[in-house]
Design a protein around this motif. Structure first.
Motif, PDB file in Angstrom:
ATOM      1  N   SER A 105       0.791  -1.234   0.000  1.00  0.00           N
ATOM      2  CA  SER A 105       0.000   0.000   0.000  1.00  0.00           C
ATOM      3  C   SER A 105       0.825   1.287   0.000  1.00  0.00           C
ATOM      4  CB  SER A 105      -0.928   0.021   1.220  1.00  0.00           C
ATOM      5  OG  SER A 105      -0.176  -0.050   2.427  1.00  0.00           O
ATOM      6  N   ILE A 106       2.127   1.222   0.276  1.00  0.00           N
ATOM      7  CA  ILE A 106       2.957   2.427   0.375  1.00  0.00           C
ATOM      8  C   ILE A 106       3.940   2.445  -0.789  1.00  0.00           C
ATOM      9  CG2 ILE A 106       4.527   3.754   1.822  1.00  0.00           C
ATOM     10  CD1 ILE A 106       1.785   3.505   3.022  1.00  0.00           C
ATOM     11  N   ASP A 107       4.019   3.585  -1.482  1.00  0.00           N
ATOM     12  CA  ASP A 107       4.855   3.673  -2.687  1.00  0.00           C
ATOM     13  C   ASP A 107       6.334   3.896  -2.378  1.00  0.00           C
ATOM     14  OD1 ASP A 107       2.643   3.593  -4.690  1.00  0.00           O
ATOM     15  OD2 ASP A 107       2.044   5.420  -3.650  1.00  0.00           O
ATOM     16  N   ALA A 108       6.639   4.591  -1.293  1.00  0.00           N
ATOM     17  CA  ALA A 108       8.035   4.862  -0.936  1.00  0.00           C
ATOM     18  C   ALA A 108       8.154   4.956   0.578  1.00  0.00           C
ATOM     19  CB  ALA A 108       8.529   6.152  -1.590  1.00  0.00           C
ATOM     20  N   HIS A 166       9.697   1.866  -3.577  1.00  0.00           N
ATOM     21  CA  HIS A 166      11.079   2.252  -3.299  1.00  0.00           C
ATOM     22  C   HIS A 166      11.325   2.363  -1.792  1.00  0.00           C
ATOM     23  CE1 HIS A 166      12.259   3.376  -7.492  1.00  0.00           C
ATOM     24  NE2 HIS A 166      10.938   3.388  -7.612  1.00  0.00           N
ATOM     25  N   LEU A 167      12.516   1.933  -1.386  1.00  0.00           N
ATOM     26  CA  LEU A 167      12.936   1.998   0.008  1.00  0.00           C
ATOM     27  C   LEU A 167      14.281   2.699   0.088  1.00  0.00           C
ATOM     28  CD1 LEU A 167      12.793   1.182   3.036  1.00  0.00           C
ATOM     29  CD2 LEU A 167      13.888  -0.982   2.381  1.00  0.00           C
ATOM     30  N   ILE A 168      14.384   3.705   0.967  1.00  0.00           N
ATOM     31  CA  ILE A 168      15.634   4.429   1.208  1.00  0.00           C
ATOM     32  C   ILE A 168      15.989   4.249   2.677  1.00  0.00           C
ATOM     33  CG2 ILE A 168      16.787   6.666   1.191  1.00  0.00           C
ATOM     34  CD1 ILE A 168      14.892   7.524  -1.044  1.00  0.00           C
ATOM     35  N   HIS A 200      19.406   2.919  -1.623  1.00  0.00           N
ATOM     36  CA  HIS A 200      18.142   3.011  -2.352  1.00  0.00           C
ATOM     37  C   HIS A 200      17.837   1.652  -2.991  1.00  0.00           C
ATOM     38  CE1 HIS A 200      15.715   5.049  -5.833  1.00  0.00           C
ATOM     39  NE2 HIS A 200      14.960   4.339  -5.026  1.00  0.00           N
ATOM     40  N   ALA A 201      16.725   1.041  -2.601  1.00  0.00           N
ATOM     41  CA  ALA A 201      16.330  -0.270  -3.115  1.00  0.00           C
ATOM     42  C   ALA A 201      14.904  -0.213  -3.651  1.00  0.00           C
ATOM     43  CB  ALA A 201      16.440  -1.331  -2.023  1.00  0.00           C
ATOM     44  N   GLN A 202      14.578  -1.194  -4.468  1.00  0.00           N
ATOM     45  CA  GLN A 202      13.234  -1.295  -5.057  1.00  0.00           C
ATOM     46  C   GLN A 202      12.701  -2.701  -4.867  1.00  0.00           C
ATOM     47  OE1 GLN A 202      12.944  -0.597  -9.311  1.00  0.00           O
ATOM     48  NE2 GLN A 202      10.881   0.229  -9.114  1.00  0.00           N
ATOM     49  N   LYS A 203      11.452  -2.784  -4.446  1.00  0.00           N
ATOM     50  CA  LYS A 203      10.802  -4.073  -4.238  1.00  0.00           C
ATOM     51  C   LYS A 203      10.435  -4.685  -5.577  1.00  0.00           C
ATOM     52  CE  LYS A 203       6.741  -6.151  -1.990  1.00  0.00           C
ATOM     53  NZ  LYS A 203       5.572  -5.885  -1.108  1.00  0.00           N
ATOM     54  N   LYS A 204      10.956  -5.873  -5.826  1.00  0.00           N
ATOM     55  CA  LYS A 204      10.678  -6.571  -7.073  1.00  0.00           C
ATOM     56  C   LYS A 204       9.686  -7.694  -6.808  1.00  0.00           C
ATOM     57  CE  LYS A 204      13.494  -4.206  -9.639  1.00  0.00           C
ATOM     58  NZ  LYS A 204      13.008  -3.343 -10.743  1.00  0.00           N
ATOM     59  N   VAL A 205       8.747  -7.842  -7.693  1.00  0.00           N
ATOM     60  CA  VAL A 205       7.747  -8.906  -7.584  1.00  0.00           C
ATOM     61  C   VAL A 205       7.926  -9.838  -8.767  1.00  0.00           C
ATOM     62  CG1 VAL A 205       5.305  -9.455  -7.492  1.00  0.00           C
ATOM     63  CG2 VAL A 205       6.151  -7.400  -6.367  1.00  0.00           C
ATOM     64  N   ILE A 206       8.239 -11.100  -8.483  1.00  0.00           N
ATOM     65  CA  ILE A 206       8.429 -12.092  -9.537  1.00  0.00           C
ATOM     66  C   ILE A 206       7.067 -12.559 -10.027  1.00  0.00           C
ATOM     67  CG2 ILE A 206       9.413 -14.345 -10.105  1.00  0.00           C
ATOM     68  CD1 ILE A 206      11.433 -13.898  -7.872  1.00  0.00           C
ATOM     69  N   PRO A 207       6.803 -12.476 -11.337  1.00  0.00           N
ATOM     70  CA  PRO A 207       5.494 -12.919 -11.837  1.00  0.00           C
ATOM     71  C   PRO A 207       5.273 -14.399 -11.585  1.00  0.00           C
ATOM     72  CG  PRO A 207       7.034 -12.531 -13.641  1.00  0.00           C
ATOM     73  CD  PRO A 207       7.674 -11.988 -12.402  1.00  0.00           C
ATOM     74  N   TYR A 208       4.036 -14.724 -11.247  1.00  0.00           N
ATOM     75  CA  TYR A 208       3.676 -16.108 -10.917  1.00  0.00           C
ATOM     76  C   TYR A 208       3.518 -16.927 -12.190  1.00  0.00           C
ATOM     77  CZ  TYR A 208       0.788 -20.064  -9.501  1.00  0.00           C
ATOM     78  OH  TYR A 208       0.281 -21.316  -9.314  1.00  0.00           O
ATOM     79  N   THR A 209       4.257 -18.014 -12.277  1.00  0.00           N
ATOM     80  CA  THR A 209       4.144 -18.935 -13.411  1.00  0.00           C
ATOM     81  C   THR A 209       3.683 -20.290 -12.886  1.00  0.00           C
ATOM     82  OG1 THR A 209       5.947 -17.803 -14.554  1.00  0.00           O
ATOM     83  CG2 THR A 209       5.364 -20.013 -15.330  1.00  0.00           C
ATOM     84  N   PRO A 210       2.475 -20.708 -13.193  1.00  0.00           N
ATOM     85  CA  PRO A 210       1.985 -21.996 -12.662  1.00  0.00           C
ATOM     86  C   PRO A 210       2.808 -23.165 -13.191  1.00  0.00           C
ATOM     87  CG  PRO A 210       0.510 -21.148 -14.350  1.00  0.00           C
ATOM     88  CD  PRO A 210       1.509 -20.062 -14.074  1.00  0.00           C
ATOM     89  N   ILE A 211       3.052 -24.132 -12.327  1.00  0.00           N
ATOM     90  CA  ILE A 211       3.787 -25.344 -12.707  1.00  0.00           C
ATOM     91  C   ILE A 211       2.782 -26.390 -13.165  1.00  0.00           C
ATOM     92  CG2 ILE A 211       5.331 -27.157 -11.891  1.00  0.00           C
ATOM     93  CD1 ILE A 211       6.425 -25.190  -9.854  1.00  0.00           C
ATOM     94  N   ARG A 212       2.922 -26.797 -14.384  1.00  0.00           N
ATOM     95  CA  ARG A 212       1.986 -27.773 -14.961  1.00  0.00           C
ATOM     96  C   ARG A 212       2.428 -29.175 -14.589  1.00  0.00           C
ATOM     97  NH1 ARG A 212      -1.044 -25.324 -18.991  1.00  0.00           N
ATOM     98  NH2 ARG A 212      -1.511 -27.351 -19.933  1.00  0.00           N
ATOM     99  N   LYS A 213       1.462 -29.998 -14.191  1.00  0.00           N
ATOM    100  CA  LYS A 213       1.746 -31.383 -13.873  1.00  0.00           C
ATOM    101  C   LYS A 213       1.918 -32.187 -15.159  1.00  0.00           C
ATOM    102  CE  LYS A 213      -0.711 -31.198  -9.483  1.00  0.00           C
ATOM    103  NZ  LYS A 213      -1.790 -31.778  -8.645  1.00  0.00           N
TER     104      LYS A 213
END
Length: 255
Positions: free
Chosen positions: A90-93, A122-124, A213-226
């Motif tokens: 919810s917080i941008d920086a 972003h985080l400082i 100075h860092a930035q939060k990265k979100v790895i896109p979700y890739t479903p694992i197929r059986k």
């Protein structure tokens, strides 16, 4: 924060009110606002142990919140910094002003900050460099149990980088300041300030305080197929499909 955080807050505020502390705040504001120039968003949160040290310039982001465990003129939110009253993402920086060093559990504080930070937020972090002259002096003075620096837990920028990497954040840049802390008074104080300002402009790597100075990265979700799903998909795509046959034209009948 620590159980005696009220006393630490008062002592640290007194230290920042002195010429050396004011000089450091000026340079910290410069570093923070330089980094915030690359930040876009709506909500900016500053967490720290002092109440009268806002770092971000007015209107840097649309909505700025200064949070602390004690009330003050610039404080808009009283909160336990290790249990922030904000929903996830919810917080941008967020600006941490020497908050990690005085936290009872800096890992928990950093995890909580990462939780409320928005994706790509972003985080400082501002902290004392333990491998600098200023950091060594605080360590020596901290040997006395009644000293303000006795409660300071040094955290190097390299160690902080490792913590942020484990949380999934990318470090974008780091800067140093306060390489030559002002000392004395009169002409000596003025000269030491000029020397420190020169080293600040040229980014002396052994500065007493760092801004990371860092930035939060979100790895896109890739479903694992059986395996059976992959075989089923392959089978379905391999099924033959009748192609449509065009209807005869009137000219064909006429012929």
């Amino acid at each position: 924060m620590m159980s005696n955080s009220s006393d630490i807050c008062a002592e640290l505020e007194c230290w920042f009110a002195r010429p050396g502390g004011q000089h450091l705040l000026e340079h910290e504001r410069q570093l923070v606002n330089q980094m915030l120039q690359k930040v876009f968003g709506y909500h900016l949160l500053q967490l720290g142990i002092t109440r009268n040290t806002p770092l971000a310039a007015p209107n840097t982001l649309n909505h700025t919140i200064y949070a602390c465990h004690q009330s003050g003129a610039d404080i808009g939110l009283l909160t336990d910094q290790q249990a922030l009253p904000f929903p996830c993402d919810s917080i941008d920086a967020i600006v941490l002003h020497h908050a990690l060093e005085f936290a009872e559990n800096p890992h928990q504080l950093l995890r909580e900050v990462h939780r409320v930070l928005s994706p790509q937020g972003h985080l400082i972090v501002l902290g004392v460099n333990p491998y600098s002259g200023f950091g060594l002096s605080t360590t020596l003075r901290g040997l006395h149990p009644d000293s303000l620096w006795h409660h300071l837990h040094g955290l190097s920028s390299h160690r902080l980088r490792d913590w942020l990497h484990l949380l999934g954040s990318e470090v974008l840049s780091s800067s140093y300041t306060y390489a030559f802390p002002p000392v004395g008074g009169g002409r000596l104080l003025s000269t030491s300030k000029r020397i420190d300002s020169f080293l600040h402009r040229h980014q002396w790597p052994l500065g007493g305080v760092y801004a990371l100075h860092a930035q939060k990265k979100v790895i896109p979700y890739t479903p694992i197929r059986k395996p059976w799903q992959s075989r089923l998909s392959t089978g379905l795509f391999g099924l033959g499909v009748n192609k449509p046959v065009p209807s005869p034209r009137n000219t064909d009948h006429a012929a």
